[in-house]
Design a protein around this motif. Structure first.
Motif, PDB file in Angstrom:
ATOM      1  N   ALA A   1       1.137   4.329 -10.220  1.00  0.00           N
ATOM      2  CA  ALA A   1      -0.325   4.944 -11.190  1.00  0.00           C
ATOM      3  C   ALA A   1       0.844   6.509 -11.145  1.00  0.00           C
ATOM      4  CB  ALA A   1      -1.290   5.879 -10.053  1.00  0.00           C
ATOM      5  N   GLN A   2       0.781   6.582 -13.065  1.00  0.00           N
ATOM      6  CA  GLN A   2       1.729   7.536 -13.574  1.00  0.00           C
ATOM      7  C   GLN A   2       0.248   8.992 -13.151  1.00  0.00           C
ATOM      8  OE1 GLN A   2       2.400   5.776 -17.540  1.00  0.00           O
ATOM      9  NE2 GLN A   2       4.164   6.678 -17.254  1.00  0.00           N
ATOM     10  N   TRP A   3      -0.775   8.654 -12.722  1.00  0.00           N
ATOM     11  CA  TRP A   3      -1.870   9.290 -13.074  1.00  0.00           C
ATOM     12  C   TRP A   3      -1.280  10.675 -11.319  1.00  0.00           C
ATOM     13  CZ3 TRP A   3      -4.667  13.316 -14.326  1.00  0.00           C
ATOM     14  CH2 TRP A   3      -5.806  14.155 -13.426  1.00  0.00           C
ATOM     15  N   GLY A   4      -1.221   9.694 -10.459  1.00  0.00           N
ATOM     16  CA  GLY A   4      -0.732  10.053  -8.977  1.00  0.00           C
ATOM     17  C   GLY A   4       0.322  10.695  -8.864  1.00  0.00           C
ATOM     18  N   HIS A   5       0.424  11.156  -7.017  1.00  0.00           N
ATOM     19  CA  HIS A   5       1.280  12.064  -6.584  1.00  0.00           C
ATOM     20  C   HIS A   5       2.952  11.417  -6.767  1.00  0.00           C
ATOM     21  CE1 HIS A   5       0.662  10.630  -3.338  1.00  0.00           C
ATOM     22  NE2 HIS A   5       1.502  10.678  -2.959  1.00  0.00           N
ATOM     23  N   ASP A   6       2.962  10.710  -7.168  1.00  0.00           N
ATOM     24  CA  ASP A   6       3.848   9.719  -6.633  1.00  0.00           C
ATOM     25  C   ASP A   6       4.565   8.486  -7.665  1.00  0.00           C
ATOM     26  OD1 ASP A   6       6.688   9.677  -4.821  1.00  0.00           O
ATOM     27  OD2 ASP A   6       5.277   8.544  -2.925  1.00  0.00           O
ATOM     28  N   PHE A   7       4.970   8.388  -8.273  1.00  0.00           N
ATOM     29  CA  PHE A   7       5.091   7.631  -9.721  1.00  0.00           C
ATOM     30  C   PHE A   7       6.443   7.420  -9.066  1.00  0.00           C
ATOM     31  CE2 PHE A   7       6.236   6.693 -13.795  1.00  0.00           C
ATOM     32  CZ  PHE A   7       6.226   5.517 -13.719  1.00  0.00           C
ATOM     33  N   ARG A   8       6.632   5.568  -9.284  1.00  0.00           N
ATOM     34  CA  ARG A   8       7.741   4.893  -9.298  1.00  0.00           C
ATOM     35  C   ARG A   8       8.330   4.289 -10.506  1.00  0.00           C
ATOM     36  NH1 ARG A   8       9.880   5.797  -4.121  1.00  0.00           N
ATOM     37  NH2 ARG A   8       8.732   8.012  -2.862  1.00  0.00           N
ATOM     38  N   PRO A   9       8.854   4.396 -11.216  1.00  0.00           N
ATOM     39  CA  PRO A   9       8.969   3.899 -12.978  1.00  0.00           C
ATOM     40  C   PRO A   9       9.257   1.996 -12.448  1.00  0.00           C
ATOM     41  CG  PRO A   9      10.156   5.755 -12.185  1.00  0.00           C
ATOM     42  CD  PRO A   9       9.926   5.540 -11.352  1.00  0.00           C
ATOM     43  N   ASP A  10      10.092   1.944 -11.020  1.00  0.00           N
ATOM     44  CA  ASP A  10      10.400   0.251 -11.032  1.00  0.00           C
ATOM     45  C   ASP A  10       8.861  -0.374 -10.764  1.00  0.00           C
ATOM     46  OD1 ASP A  10      12.899   0.515 -10.824  1.00  0.00           O
ATOM     47  OD2 ASP A  10      13.973   1.234  -8.818  1.00  0.00           O
ATOM     48  N   TYR A  11       8.254   0.744 -10.408  1.00  0.00           N
ATOM     49  CA  TYR A  11       6.624  -0.284  -9.260  1.00  0.00           C
ATOM     50  C   TYR A  11       5.951  -0.820 -10.762  1.00  0.00           C
ATOM     51  CZ  TYR A  11       5.554  -0.163  -4.752  1.00  0.00           C
ATOM     52  OH  TYR A  11       5.735  -0.441  -3.823  1.00  0.00           O
ATOM     53  N   LEU A  12       6.470  -0.720 -11.812  1.00  0.00           N
ATOM     54  CA  LEU A  12       5.653  -0.939 -12.860  1.00  0.00           C
ATOM     55  C   LEU A  12       6.172  -2.632 -13.277  1.00  0.00           C
ATOM     56  CD1 LEU A  12       6.659   1.287 -15.515  1.00  0.00           C
ATOM     57  CD2 LEU A  12       4.274   1.373 -14.630  1.00  0.00           C
ATOM     58  N   GLN A  13       7.439  -2.949 -12.322  1.00  0.00           N
ATOM     59  CA  GLN A  13       7.339  -4.323 -12.744  1.00  0.00           C
ATOM     60  C   GLN A  13       6.597  -5.042 -11.849  1.00  0.00           C
ATOM     61  OE1 GLN A  13      11.237  -5.554 -14.061  1.00  0.00           O
ATOM     62  NE2 GLN A  13      10.665  -3.301 -14.739  1.00  0.00           N
ATOM     63  N   VAL A  14       5.773  -4.422 -10.758  1.00  0.00           N
ATOM     64  CA  VAL A  14       5.035  -5.725 -10.312  1.00  0.00           C
ATOM     65  C   VAL A  14       4.026  -6.106 -11.282  1.00  0.00           C
ATOM     66  CG1 VAL A  14       3.023  -4.965  -7.908  1.00  0.00           C
ATOM     67  CG2 VAL A  14       5.380  -3.975  -8.200  1.00  0.00           C
ATOM     68  N   SER A  15       3.579  -5.999 -12.641  1.00  0.00           N
ATOM     69  CA  SER A  15       2.893  -6.458 -12.823  1.00  0.00           C
ATOM     70  C   SER A  15       3.435  -7.795 -13.398  1.00  0.00           C
ATOM     71  CB  SER A  15       2.558  -4.804 -14.328  1.00  0.00           C
ATOM     72  OG  SER A  15       3.261  -5.517 -15.090  1.00  0.00           O
ATOM     73  N   MET A  16       4.360  -7.853 -13.046  1.00  0.00           N
ATOM     74  CA  MET A  16       4.723  -9.651 -13.704  1.00  0.00           C
ATOM     75  C   MET A  16       4.417 -10.421 -12.781  1.00  0.00           C
ATOM     76  SD  MET A  16       7.917 -10.088 -11.762  1.00  0.00           S
ATOM     77  CE  MET A  16       9.024 -11.224 -12.712  1.00  0.00           C
ATOM     78  N   LEU A  17       4.255  -9.933 -11.278  1.00  0.00           N
ATOM     79  CA  LEU A  17       3.714 -10.799 -10.435  1.00  0.00           C
ATOM     80  C   LEU A  17       2.205 -11.168 -10.683  1.00  0.00           C
ATOM     81  CD1 LEU A  17       4.231  -8.550  -7.196  1.00  0.00           C
ATOM     82  CD2 LEU A  17       5.845 -10.516  -7.779  1.00  0.00           C
ATOM     83  N   HIS A  18       1.204 -11.467 -11.242  1.00  0.00           N
ATOM     84  CA  HIS A  18       0.705 -12.280 -12.046  1.00  0.00           C
ATOM     85  C   HIS A  18       0.834 -12.945 -12.528  1.00  0.00           C
ATOM     86  CE1 HIS A  18      -3.718 -13.230 -12.268  1.00  0.00           C
ATOM     87  NE2 HIS A  18      -3.363 -12.528 -13.200  1.00  0.00           N
ATOM     88  N   GLU A  19       1.485 -12.836 -13.777  1.00  0.00           N
ATOM     89  CA  GLU A  19       1.762 -13.128 -15.384  1.00  0.00           C
ATOM     90  C   GLU A  19       2.988 -14.093 -14.290  1.00  0.00           C
ATOM     91  OE1 GLU A  19       4.043 -10.387 -17.373  1.00  0.00           O
ATOM     92  OE2 GLU A  19       2.167  -9.913 -17.647  1.00  0.00           O
ATOM     93  N   ARG A  20       3.490 -14.494 -13.617  1.00  0.00           N
ATOM     94  CA  ARG A  20       4.938 -15.254 -13.167  1.00  0.00           C
ATOM     95  C   ARG A  20       4.070 -16.533 -12.339  1.00  0.00           C
ATOM     96  NH1 ARG A  20      10.949 -14.682 -13.849  1.00  0.00           N
ATOM     97  NH2 ARG A  20      11.599 -16.970 -12.920  1.00  0.00           N
ATOM     98  N   TRP A  21       3.518 -15.394 -11.285  1.00  0.00           N
ATOM     99  CA  TRP A  21       2.809 -16.710 -10.482  1.00  0.00           C
ATOM    100  C   TRP A  21       1.692 -16.556 -10.075  1.00  0.00           C
ATOM    101  CZ3 TRP A  21       7.032 -13.489 -10.004  1.00  0.00           C
ATOM    102  CH2 TRP A  21       8.569 -14.085  -9.188  1.00  0.00           C
ATOM    103  N   PRO A  22       1.158 -17.188 -11.402  1.00  0.00           N
ATOM    104  CA  PRO A  22      -0.809 -16.807 -11.356  1.00  0.00           C
ATOM    105  C   PRO A  22      -1.407 -17.485 -10.162  1.00  0.00           C
ATOM    106  CG  PRO A  22      -0.036 -18.463 -13.052  1.00  0.00           C
ATOM    107  CD  PRO A  22       1.412 -17.855 -12.471  1.00  0.00           C
ATOM    108  N   THR A  23      -1.397 -18.334  -9.744  1.00  0.00           N
ATOM    109  CA  THR A  23      -2.688 -18.718  -8.201  1.00  0.00           C
ATOM    110  C   THR A  23      -1.821 -18.251  -7.654  1.00  0.00           C
ATOM    111  OG1 THR A  23       0.114 -20.131  -7.730  1.00  0.00           O
ATOM    112  CG2 THR A  23      -1.943 -21.050  -9.667  1.00  0.00           C
ATOM    113  N   VAL A  24      -0.764 -17.789  -7.006  1.00  0.00           N
ATOM    114  CA  VAL A  24      -0.616 -17.082  -6.069  1.00  0.00           C
ATOM    115  C   VAL A  24      -1.623 -15.532  -5.564  1.00  0.00           C
ATOM    116  CG1 VAL A  24       0.829 -15.924  -4.440  1.00  0.00           C
ATOM    117  CG2 VAL A  24       1.892 -17.519  -5.801  1.00  0.00           C
TER     118      VAL A  24
END
Length: 648
Positions: A164-187
């Protein structure tokens, strides 16, 4: 430093884990983790994820988040993949799981090629229950291809506020996590954090596409922590008094804003006979790792650090967290103070802050990279932190309200409750100060910091006052009814209320739009009077449930109860005290032999219960909270032998 582990060793649990098809969540809780009952909300989350659903979990530090993904990973078929930013702690996290008989491994940049291949081979062979990954590894195509070939039971996204960019501890690498749902939608995915305002909660939901997930928001209350905030006078001396009078021999964390102040404070404490270590990003990586290892593995170490230290620290017996500089946000403050008292025992969150802290933070915001919207967000965070510092109400009520938890009652375990501050009508002092700032700006076209305005109000003919002929101002000497310390408190509180602003590189004072209302007399100003002396921690403060993070035989129900309703930890009888110390000595020797933190073997709460009950056989020992079957098999006989010395 990582320990080389081959596929055969990874595949060989040290205990007898029930096969996934045969073990339900309650059986895993009892047999692996040694607890009989889930904490409030855990069972619903676990059942939902075991059934294949997504979840977003907001739960305070020490509230049992880890079990919410560990148990589903053990019950479901395949390997649970944990996305975590805590590279420096992955080895300890894996060691703790393996001590329970859980087959765990990790993949990160600290490993050599042989170590990575060993873990990858175990993963593909189905010989891991859990594997930890740093988020940046999701950028590597080899990692995603590896996960494609593996059988994955779930994805756990730990420290989810980092997305979260609104939060206090934003990590750009965490934006990669959104791909989990796209690549493995049933997990199924489970995102977890201890720190999220309603705004941060919404942003996590949007970025990770978890709108349809099961959302669990626990009470953010940590009833065993006593929150105290006092004016900064001689900060190192104030800190030393806290440590000597209330926390002698205790493990704790001291947070400073700069690397230089970290070094100075650590050296000061060492000179005073207190074992202290520095930690900041400017230290050599090997020094940082060694200092972190000592803090985790030794008793009574004080870590003096910047905020680069602490996320994911699982040391349960941190008795205090002290801040010598004003945190940038309430979220940061809450997360940092939350590292105290994970074991539920009474702990202290202590903060000393002064006017210069406010000026410094405003200066940092003005010079920060980013657009105007970004700086406005930073200012909003700081304003909320100032409001918490200057409130005359219960600290905990204000803290919980910031996280959207309204309607709680005063806690009885913060400085405002234990020694209620006096609130007074500060309209006239506010008008005097604002008039001084106004005249400096309007009559002399000059702006100065708080010190000059205070010298003018006190009628001090300093060289700077005489140089600028400020002794000729009509406001010169009209503030002698207050001391300098009290005027500084007035400045801080007017800043907190938005009635003053800090501008420019040198931190000069300026009026705001709201200042005119006070000067006209159409708005009154309530101020907090400084207490005569600092509050000391009460030994009879409220306590938590004393259980381990994953739940216990005495349940912590949560729900924002007032402190007087919190369950008490296990107390030691006079006869049990020497038994407890003998068990701690045994644990320390075992931990040193295995090169793991002492809490990986047993938490203090478990040793306390053993010392009180003194089981005489393995069957009775198995009934102690926190003694799972793997630890019973590994340590049971050693404990019985240690207890035998006290028989009769």
């Amino acid at each position: 430093m990582t320990v080389p582990v081959g596929p055969a060793e990874l595949a060989r649990p040290t205990g007898t884990r029930p096969p996934a098809a045969e073990a339900g969540a309650e059986e895993v809780l009892r047999r692996i983790f040694g607890y009989d009952a889930f904490r409030s909300g855990q069972r619903e989350i676990i059942d939902h994820v075991v059934g294949g659903g997504d979840a977003l979990v907001l739960m305070p530090t020490g509230g049992g988040k880890s079990l919410c993904y560990q148990i589903p990973a053990l019950v479901r078929s395949g390997t649970g993949v944990v996305i975590s930013p805590l590279i420096a702690l992955m080895q300890d996290q894996v060691d703790a799981l393996r001590a329970l008989g859980v087959r765990a491994g990790f993949l990160n940049s600290t490993q050599d090629v042989g170590e990575r291949r060993a873990v990858e081979g175990a993963l593909l062979a189905g010989e891991l229950d859990l594997v930890y990954l740093a988020p940046e590894r999701l950028r590597v195509e080899a990692t995603t291809r590896l996960l494609d070939r593996a059988s994955i039971s779930l994805f756990a996204i730990d420290e989810a506020h980092c997305v979260a960019q609104w939060g206090h501890d934003f990590r750009p690498d965490y934006l990669q996590v959104s791909m989990l749902h796209e690549r493995w939608p049933t997990v199924p995915r489970i995102a977890l954090t201890a720190t999220a305002t309603p705004e941060t909660h919404r942003e996590i939901t949007a970025r990770l596409e978890l709108a349809d997930a099961h959302h669990h928001v626990s009470s953010f209350d940590r009833p065993n922590i006593q929150y105290r905030i006092e004016s900064k006078k001689e900060p190192k001396a104030q800190l030393l008094e806290l440590l000597r009078t209330e926390h002698a021999g205790d493990a704790g964390i001291v947070y400073c804003l700069s690397r230089a102040s970290v070094e100075r404070v650590a050296e000061f404490l060492v000179a005073q006979g207190i074992p202290a270590l520095p930690y900041h990003a400017g230290l050599d990586a090997r020094v940082r790792a060694a200092n972190q290892s000592r803090f985790l593995r030794e008793d009574g170490i004080v870590m003096v650090a910047t905020i680069a230290f602490g996320m994911g620290i699982d040391k349960p017996d941190v008795r205090f967290v002290a801040h010598l500089d004003l945190p940038k946000s309430v979220e940061g403050y809450y997360q940092e103070t939350g590292r105290a008292g994970r074991d539920g025992q009474p702990s202290t969150a202590w903060l000393a802050y002064g006017l210069q802290d406010v000026v410094q933070q405003r200066r940092l915001i003005d010079s920060s990279p980013g657009d105007a919207a970004h700086r406005r967000r930073l200012s909003t965070h700081l304003d909320a932190m100032l409001a918490l510092c200057e409130t005359v109400e219960c600290r905990r009520v204000g803290l919980l309200a910031y996280f959207g938890q309204h309607g709680t009652q005063p806690c009885g375990n913060c400085d405002s409750c234990l020694r209620p501050p006096e609130s007074f009508d500060g309209t006239i002092p506010a008008q005097k100060l604002l008039s001084t700032v106004l005249r400096l700006d309007r009559e002399r076209n000059q702006r100065f910091g708080a010190g000059q305005s205070i010298d003018i109000l006190l009628g001090r003919r300093t060289p700077k006052v005489e140089q600028h002929r400020h002794d000729a101002l009509s406001v010169f000497g009209i503030g002698t009814d207050l001391r300098e310390l009290e005027w500084r408190a007035v400045v801080r509180q007017l800043l907190a209320q938005g009635l003053l602003a800090v501008q420019g590189e040198h931190g000069t004072l300026a009026l705001t739009e709201a200042s005119a209302e006070v000067l006209r007399g159409s708005r009154s100003v309530a101020l907090r009077r400084e207490p005569a002396r600092p509050l000391r921690s009460s030994t009879g403060g409220a306590r938590g449930d004393g259980g381990a993070e994953g739940g216990g035989r005495t349940r912590a129900e949560g729900g924002g109860r007032a402190r007087r309703g919190a369950a008490a930890p296990v107390e030691l009888s006079a006869e049990a005290a020497p038994v407890f110390e003998a068990l701690r000595a045994w644990r320390a020797a075992s931990a040193k032999e295995q090169s793991v933190p002492a809490y990986v073997i047993f938490h203090d709460a478990t040793l306390r219960e053993i010392a009180n009950r003194r089981p005489v056989d393995l069957a009775t020992l198995a009934g102690i909270s926190g003694v799972g079957e793997n630890k019973l098999a590994k340590y049971g006989q050693q404990i019985l032998e240690a207890l035998a010395e006290f028989s009769g």
